[in-house]
Scaffold this motif. Sequence first.
Motif, mmCIF file in Angstrom:
data_model
loop_
_atom_site.group_PDB
_atom_site.id
_atom_site.type_symbol
_atom_site.label_atom_id
_atom_site.label_comp_id
_atom_site.label_asym_id
_atom_site.label_seq_id
_atom_site.Cartn_x
_atom_site.Cartn_y
_atom_site.Cartn_z
ATOM 1 N N ILE A 168 0.819 -1.218 0.000
ATOM 2 C CA ILE A 168 0.000 0.000 0.000
ATOM 3 C C ILE A 168 0.850 1.265 0.000
ATOM 4 O O ILE A 168 0.550 2.222 -0.706
ATOM 5 C CB ILE A 168 -0.948 0.001 1.224
ATOM 6 N N ALA A 169 1.922 1.262 0.816
ATOM 7 C CA ALA A 169 2.640 2.511 1.063
ATOM 8 C C ALA A 169 4.123 2.490 0.713
ATOM 9 O O ALA A 169 4.786 3.518 0.807
ATOM 10 C CB ALA A 169 2.469 2.906 2.533
ATOM 11 N N GLY A 170 4.674 1.344 0.359
ATOM 12 C CA GLY A 170 6.066 1.282 -0.054
ATOM 13 C C GLY A 170 6.998 0.665 0.978
ATOM 14 O O GLY A 170 6.683 0.558 2.157
ATOM 15 N N LYS A 171 8.164 0.264 0.475
ATOM 16 C CA LYS A 171 9.149 -0.443 1.278
ATOM 17 C C LYS A 171 9.681 0.400 2.437
ATOM 18 O O LYS A 171 9.860 -0.098 3.543
ATOM 19 C CB LYS A 171 10.305 -0.900 0.392
ATOM 20 N N GLU A 172 9.945 1.675 2.196
ATOM 21 C CA GLU A 172 10.518 2.519 3.252
ATOM 22 C C GLU A 172 9.582 2.632 4.445
ATOM 23 O O GLU A 172 10.015 2.584 5.597
ATOM 24 C CB GLU A 172 10.857 3.919 2.706
ATOM 25 N N ILE A 173 8.313 2.777 4.177
ATOM 26 C CA ILE A 173 7.328 2.878 5.268
ATOM 27 C C ILE A 173 7.204 1.538 5.984
ATOM 28 O O ILE A 173 7.125 1.487 7.212
ATOM 29 C CB ILE A 173 5.978 3.403 4.734
#
Length: 187
Positions: A168-173
Amino acid sequence: MKAAFIIFDQMTALDFVGVYDPLTRLKTMDFMPKFHWQICSFCTDVADNQDLRFNPDSSQQPLGDFDLLVVPGGYGSRSLQHNEGFISWLKTAKEVPLKASVCTGSLLLGAAGFLSGKRATTHPNAYDELARYCGEVSQQRVVDAGDVITARGVTSAIDLGLYLVERIAGKEIRIEIARQMDYPYFS
């Protein structure tokens, strides 16, 4: 984004909470302030297999307006997969773009027709039951079949929650949330 967390009588609490915790951190850690969720049930009285009580936000309301549906597993899933009323209610999620399950929650997604022709997984003790609902039973911990993501046994709930966060929000998050949770296995 709006998520529906399904609860039912005799579910496994960790199946629910393990996914719920990382996903709701999208909002509580200010990564996605517009991430909203509801706890949805077919009945108003819900307790896990150890009699821990849960209060749904809604009961028997249609599920089609959500962006994400999450279904836990547990002993109750074994009978609910044959409960026409429950499965009809779950089928109202047909238009939900992303559906996910933990453990034997995949049996419920399968009974609703959401796993037809797809790869899926569940608790190893339920592989044979799952086989009638899907195209291929996988032993992977998390199986992403595009619009449906399934996870194996109870402890895979946290893995699924973090996987969904990344989707949903990406790897970093996902890395930040895993770090905040002190979860070393998925960072």
